[in-house]
Design a protein around this motif. Structure first.
Motif, short mmCIF file in Angstrom:
data_model
loop_
_atom_site.label_atom_id
_atom_site.label_comp_id
_atom_site.label_asym_id
_atom_site.label_seq_id
_atom_site.Cartn_x
_atom_site.Cartn_y
_atom_site.Cartn_z
N THR A 1 5.52 2.53 35.77
CA THR A 1 4.68 3.48 36.62
C THR A 1 3.81 4.27 35.51
O THR A 1 4.20 3.98 34.37
N ARG A 2 2.95 4.93 35.98
CA ARG A 2 2.11 5.86 35.23
C ARG A 2 3.03 6.83 34.24
O ARG A 2 2.39 7.13 33.35
N ASN B 1 1.75 3.40 48.18
CA ASN B 1 0.97 2.67 47.23
C ASN B 1 -0.40 2.46 47.66
O ASN B 1 -1.41 2.24 47.27
N THR C 1 -2.12 -2.57 37.79
CA THR C 1 -2.28 -1.48 37.30
C THR C 1 -0.74 -1.19 36.84
O THR C 1 -0.50 -1.10 35.67
N CYS C 2 -0.06 -1.15 37.63
CA CYS C 2 1.56 -0.69 37.34
C CYS C 2 2.35 -2.01 37.69
O CYS C 2 3.43 -2.12 36.83
N THR D 1 -2.44 5.41 47.58
CA THR D 1 -2.72 5.67 46.09
C THR D 1 -3.93 4.93 45.52
O THR D 1 -4.70 5.32 44.94
N VAL D 2 -3.76 3.49 45.74
CA VAL D 2 -4.66 2.36 45.08
C VAL D 2 -5.98 2.48 46.15
O VAL D 2 -6.96 2.37 45.46
N ASP E 1 -7.48 6.04 38.25
CA ASP E 1 -6.08 5.93 37.57
C ASP E 1 -5.22 4.70 37.98
O ASP E 1 -4.33 4.32 36.99
N THR E 2 -5.36 4.15 39.16
CA THR E 2 -4.63 2.82 39.49
C THR E 2 -5.29 2.31 40.38
O THR E 2 -5.37 2.16 41.85
#
Length: 142
Positions: free
Chosen positions: A87-88, A118, A75-76, A121-122, A69-70
């Motif tokens: 953000t998403r 982050n 991406t963001c 997340t990434v 997703d990221t």
């Protein structure tokens, strides 16, 4: 021979001015954060030679497979750090480039908070001091 020397001198001058321009973009707050990461990078790798804006840019744009997703910072934050990101869930993100958002990367506690969140997340892991320093160096020159 003289035209070659003149051209070589011009190339060196332009390169030096470009480098000085990039260095001038780093404010005292960003420099303190960069210095912190340099000390940490040197502690974990005595062969550490310094940060690279080019490596930081490559890291910023790279696709990572930890989270589909990221998959990348961009991406963001978009591929242009001078632009607003999102953000998403649709929340606006101020530009990452220090030239547009001069307060970016001036508070080490905030920087660490965002890197923890982050990077996990990434990347699915913490970022290294080298990655953090390269990243901040890149965005401080934008």
């Amino acid at each position: 021979m003289k035209p070659f020397f003149s051209l070589a001198l011009s190339v060196i001058a332009v390169s030096l001015l470009s480098t000085l321009g990039a260095i001038a973009a780093v404010g005292p707050g960003q420099q303190a954060v960069i210095d912190h990461y340099a000390a940490a990078a040197k502690a974990s790798d005595p062969a550490f030679k310094g940060f690279s804006a080019d490596r930081g840019k490559a890291f910023f744009l790279a696709k990572h497979s930890a989270n589909p997703d990221t998959p990348s910072c961009s991406t963001c934050h978009t591929t242009d750090p001078k632009q607003m990101g999102q953000t998403r869930v649709g929340k606006a993100i101020d530009p990452m480039a220090v030239s547009v958002s001069p307060q970016r990367f001036t508070d080490l506690d905030k920087v660490e908070l965002w890197f923890r969140r982050n990077c996990n997340t990434v990347l699915g892991r913490e970022c290294t001091a080298q990655e953090k320093g390269d990243y901040v160096t890149f965005l401080a020159t934008q």
